[in-house]
Scaffold this active site. Structure first.
Site, PDB file in Angstrom:
ATOM      1  N   HIS A 272     -87.420  25.980  41.865  1.00 58.30           N
ATOM      2  CA  HIS A 272     -86.440  24.240  41.468  1.00 58.30           C
ATOM      3  C   HIS A 272     -87.136  24.043  42.848  1.00 58.30           C
ATOM      4  CE1 HIS A 272     -83.164  22.627  40.611  1.00 58.30           C
ATOM      5  NE2 HIS A 272     -83.018  22.853  39.581  1.00 58.30           N
ATOM      6  N   ASP A 329     -83.050  28.034  33.413  1.00 55.60           N
ATOM      7  CA  ASP A 329     -83.670  28.805  32.041  1.00 55.60           C
ATOM      8  C   ASP A 329     -84.614  30.060  31.703  1.00 55.60           C
ATOM      9  OD1 ASP A 329     -86.032  25.727  32.929  1.00 55.60           O
ATOM     10  OD2 ASP A 329     -84.243  26.252  30.890  1.00 55.60           O
TER      11      ASP A 329
HETATM   12  C1  SDX Z   1     -85.700  23.003  35.195  1.00 55.71           C
HETATM   13  O1  SDX Z   1     -84.565  19.493  38.551  1.00 55.71           O
HETATM   14  C2  SDX Z   1     -83.533  19.922  37.970  1.00 55.71           C
HETATM   15  O2  SDX Z   1     -83.040  19.990  38.379  1.00 55.71           O
HETATM   16  C3  SDX Z   1     -84.279  20.985  36.881  1.00 55.71           C
HETATM   17  C4  SDX Z   1     -83.306  21.696  36.443  1.00 55.71           C
HETATM   18  C5  SDX Z   1     -81.989  21.030  35.211  1.00 55.71           C
HETATM   19  O3  SDX Z   1     -81.241  21.058  35.499  1.00 55.71           O
HETATM   20  O4  SDX Z   1     -82.526  19.322  35.270  1.00 55.71           O
HETATM   21  O5  SDX Z   1     -82.668  22.273  37.128  1.00 55.71           O
HETATM   22  C6  SDX Z   1     -84.157  22.281  35.097  1.00 55.71           C
HETATM   23  O6  SDX Z   1     -86.114  22.589  35.263  1.00 55.71           O
HETATM   24  C7  SDX Z   1     -86.038  23.497  35.900  1.00 55.71           C
HETATM   25  C8  SDX Z   1     -87.260  24.368  36.074  1.00 55.71           C
HETATM   26  C9  SDX Z   1     -87.493  24.790  34.781  1.00 55.71           C
HETATM   27  N1  SDX Z   1     -88.779  24.927  35.054  1.00 55.71           N
HETATM   28  C10 SDX Z   1     -89.337  26.137  35.131  1.00 55.71           C
HETATM   29  O7  SDX Z   1     -89.110  27.188  35.483  1.00 55.71           O
HETATM   30  C11 SDX Z   1     -91.348  26.169  35.185  1.00 55.71           C
HETATM   31  C12 SDX Z   1     -91.954  27.081  36.517  1.00 55.71           C
HETATM   32  N2  SDX Z   1     -91.251  26.721  37.516  1.00 55.71           N
HETATM   33  C13 SDX Z   1     -92.246  25.624  38.674  1.00 55.71           C
HETATM   34  O8  SDX Z   1     -93.437  24.763  37.485  1.00 55.71           O
HETATM   35  C14 SDX Z   1     -91.723  25.129  39.449  1.00 55.71           C
HETATM   36  O9  SDX Z   1     -90.526  26.326  40.727  1.00 55.71           O
HETATM   37  C15 SDX Z   1     -90.439  23.851  39.190  1.00 55.71           C
HETATM   38  C16 SDX Z   1     -91.513  22.573  38.847  1.00 55.71           C
HETATM   39  C17 SDX Z   1     -89.325  23.970  39.019  1.00 55.71           C
HETATM   40  C18 SDX Z   1     -90.663  23.125  40.709  1.00 55.71           C
HETATM   41  O10 SDX Z   1     -92.184  23.072  41.455  1.00 55.71           O
HETATM   42  P1  SDX Z   1     -92.425  23.045  42.685  1.00 55.71           P
HETATM   43  O11 SDX Z   1     -91.601  21.468  43.173  1.00 55.71           O
HETATM   44  O12 SDX Z   1     -94.058  22.572  42.908  1.00 55.71           O
HETATM   45  O13 SDX Z   1     -92.291  23.705  43.232  1.00 55.71           O
HETATM   46  P2  SDX Z   1     -92.109  23.900  44.616  1.00 55.71           P
HETATM   47  O14 SDX Z   1     -92.880  23.072  45.594  1.00 55.71           O
HETATM   48  O15 SDX Z   1     -91.107  24.444  44.863  1.00 55.71           O
HETATM   49  O16 SDX Z   1     -93.321  25.082  45.004  1.00 55.71           O
HETATM   50  C19 SDX Z   1     -93.791  25.528  46.298  1.00 55.71           C
HETATM   51  C20 SDX Z   1     -94.841  26.918  46.161  1.00 55.71           C
HETATM   52  C21 SDX Z   1     -95.788  26.577  45.532  1.00 55.71           C
HETATM   53  O17 SDX Z   1     -96.954  27.265  46.164  1.00 55.71           O
HETATM   54  P3  SDX Z   1     -97.843  26.801  47.506  1.00 55.71           P
HETATM   55  O18 SDX Z   1     -98.500  25.015  46.578  1.00 55.71           O
HETATM   56  O19 SDX Z   1     -96.333  26.508  48.492  1.00 55.71           O
HETATM   57  O20 SDX Z   1     -98.452  27.877  47.045  1.00 55.71           O
HETATM   58  O21 SDX Z   1     -94.147  27.943  45.359  1.00 55.71           O
HETATM   59  C22 SDX Z   1     -95.269  27.522  44.053  1.00 55.71           C
HETATM   60  C23 SDX Z   1     -95.586  26.525  44.060  1.00 55.71           C
HETATM   61  O22 SDX Z   1     -97.162  26.574  43.212  1.00 55.71           O
HETATM   62  N3  SDX Z   1     -94.718  28.168  42.725  1.00 55.71           N
HETATM   63  C24 SDX Z   1     -94.356  28.699  41.910  1.00 55.71           C
HETATM   64  C25 SDX Z   1     -93.848  28.587  40.788  1.00 55.71           C
HETATM   65  N4  SDX Z   1     -92.856  28.148  41.081  1.00 55.71           N
HETATM   66  C26 SDX Z   1     -92.846  27.228  41.903  1.00 55.71           C
HETATM   67  N5  SDX Z   1     -95.420  29.972  42.045  1.00 55.71           N
HETATM   68  C27 SDX Z   1     -95.542  30.846  40.085  1.00 55.71           C
HETATM   69  N6  SDX Z   1     -94.442  31.038  39.907  1.00 55.71           N
HETATM   70  C28 SDX Z   1     -93.595  29.780  39.570  1.00 55.71           C
HETATM   71  N7  SDX Z   1     -93.014  29.733  38.353  1.00 55.71           N
END
Ligand code: SDX
Length: 395
Positions: A272, A329
């Site tokens: 998130h 989700d």
């Molecule tokens: C919603 O914003 C809100 O409030 C949204 C929401 C709402 O109610 O409106 O809560 C609803 O959109 C929830 C999120 C739903 N999306 C997903 O579940 C898709 C999978 N999740 C990701 O794509 C990701 O976690 C995000 C898009 C939600 C956040 O992306 P970020 O900002 O890139 O995540 P981060 O900065 O916290 O990531 C830190 C690290 C990164 O790796 P490094 O570059 O540091 O090595 O964690 C990794 C990311 O690549 N990472 C994941 C991951 N999510 C983040 N690796 C594997 N699987 C994942 N799901």
């Protein structure tokens, strides 16, 4: 980079927005609507009452709620000309395409009321129409996709029960709304109702800040929500679980793939932008999942895979280090499946839940006398100045 914090235009130059609707603490995993904790609202309130709370700022007294519910009930039908627009959509159109288009088209039917968002009377009427017609538009989108006749609203039912009957009843048979299904859906809609300045809500505020009408602003939020990194994740989670199941259920293999930077695979429903702790909504949904499946006598092998995936990820240092937890989700789709909602309707369900939040955030921005048009700034990293070169001299 710090920039000046100017609160006058509602869009603070550091990219933050001033709002008094939803409080979210990502480190502590806290979520409150107008000061009320999400767990308490989920347990004790109803979605329509939470919609009132978000939009007007307080839990309604009985006369206030009765008037609100009466007004919403009066507007559940859509114009027959709007209904005819469904004929133009291909049968397999994604219901989010129809939802976004139909909501935007409402501005064509209520041009007068919607034309001046600063007019409180027209604004109120537009808000109630939007809240009332969204479930009808959503259910009609579903019926269109399965070639079934549209089922009109039945205003003797509650807001959520009305949606359920429009989704699942058919003219050929009597239909009774299952109270277990109604309660589960009501709870899911409450948990999705608002979430401060997420991608789709920020989109609604930005579009609304130009004083575009509320239908245009909210339909832009529907489109932003559709992305698989945002509201589209609930559909992507189920597709991921089905894929893992079809590949033999090798949890470890997929957890490793999600960690591999060369792989585009991510654990959908994990991580998130703000929560670096458990998403409080995910906790409630996971608990409800088991209860609903038990009460409905539904066994879903995907739930087992989801729980194994969660257990494996929460023990893995890649996820622990990055504070990646299940988000809203991750489990919601399991409940939608148990209720009989098709996968392609999952993000529509998210949009129905988020409708009062989008409306409340739009209203807060429009009613802010010092609100200006949103104009986020940039940090320029392009070319420095250079003279024009005629085509024949470009080598
Ligand atoms: C919603 O914003 C809100 O409030 C949204 C929401 C709402 O109610 O409106 O809560 C609803 O959109 C929830 C999120 C739903 N999306 C997903 O579940 C898709 C999978 N999740 C990701 O794509 C990701 O976690 C995000 C898009 C939600 C956040 O992306 P970020 O900002 O890139 O995540 P981060 O900065 O916290 O990531 C830190 C690290 C990164 O790796 P490094 O570059 O540091 O090595 O964690 C990794 C990311 O690549 N990472 C994941 C991951 N999510 C983040 N690796 C594997 N699987 C994942 N799901």
């Amino acid at each position: 980079l710090s920039g000046l914090v100017t609160l006058d235009d509602g869009f603070v130059n550091t990219g933050s927005t001033l709002s008094g609707i939803t409080f979210l603490d990502g480190e502590e995993g806290i979520l409150r609507y107008r000061g009320y904790d999400i767990a308490e609202l989920a347990e004790k309130s109803t979605f329509l009452e939470v919609a009132y709370l978000l939009i007007y700022g307080d839990l309604p007294r009985k006369p206030e709620f009765d008037a609100f519910r009466e007004s919403i009930t009066r507007h559940t039908m859509i114009h027959e000309d709007l209904k005819r627009l469904y004929d133009g959509f291909p049968k397999d159109s994604h219901p989010m395409a129809t939802l976004g288009s139909m909501i935007n088209t409402l501005s064509g039917f209520y041009t007068k009321e919607a034309s001046d968002p600063l007019d409180p009377v027209g604004r109120e009427l537009s808000i109630h129409r939007l809240l009332a017609k969204s479930p009808t538009i959503a259910a009609f989108s579903h019926k269109k996709s399965i070639g079934h006749p549209f089922m009109y609203p039945n205003n003797s039912l509650s807001y959520v029960a009305n949606f359920i009957q429009m989704m699942f009843s058919v003219p050929a048979e009597r239909y009774e709304v299952d109270p277990v299904v109604e309660r589960a859906l009501d709870l899911l809609l409450i948990l999705h109702a608002d979430h401060e300045q997420n991608c789709s809500t920020s989109t609604v505020r930005l579009v609304g800040s130009s004083r575009a009408n509320v239908f245009a602003a909210i339909s832009s939020g529907v489109n932003a929500l559709w992305g698989p990194l945002h509201g589209g994740a609930n559909q992507a989670v189920i597709e991921m679980l089905q894929h893992i199941q079809s590949e033999g259920g090798n949890i470890k293999k997929f957890v490793e793939m999600a960690k591999d930077k060369n792989s585009s695979f991510r654990l959908m429903g994990f991580g998130h932008r703000v929560y670096k702790n458990f998403d409080p909504r995910a906790k409630i949904i996971k608990k409800t999942c088991n209860e609903v499946l038990q009460k409905l006598g539904v066994k879903d092998s995907l739930l087992e895979i989801a729980m194994q995936l969660e257990e494996a990820a929460l023990k893995d240092e890649y996820f622990v280090e990055r504070k990646l937890y299940p988000n809203v989700d991750f489990y919601s789709g399991i409940i939608y499946r148990a209720i009989g909602i098709p996968t392609e309707m999952f993000t529509v369900m998210f949009a129905l839940g988020r409708m009062p939040g989008w409306i409340a955030q739009w209203k807060e921005m429009i009613e802010n006398p010092s609100a200006k048009i949103g104009r986020p700034r940039q940090i320029y990293n392009g070319s420095t100045v250079r003279p024009f070169v005629p085509a024949e001299k470009r080598g």
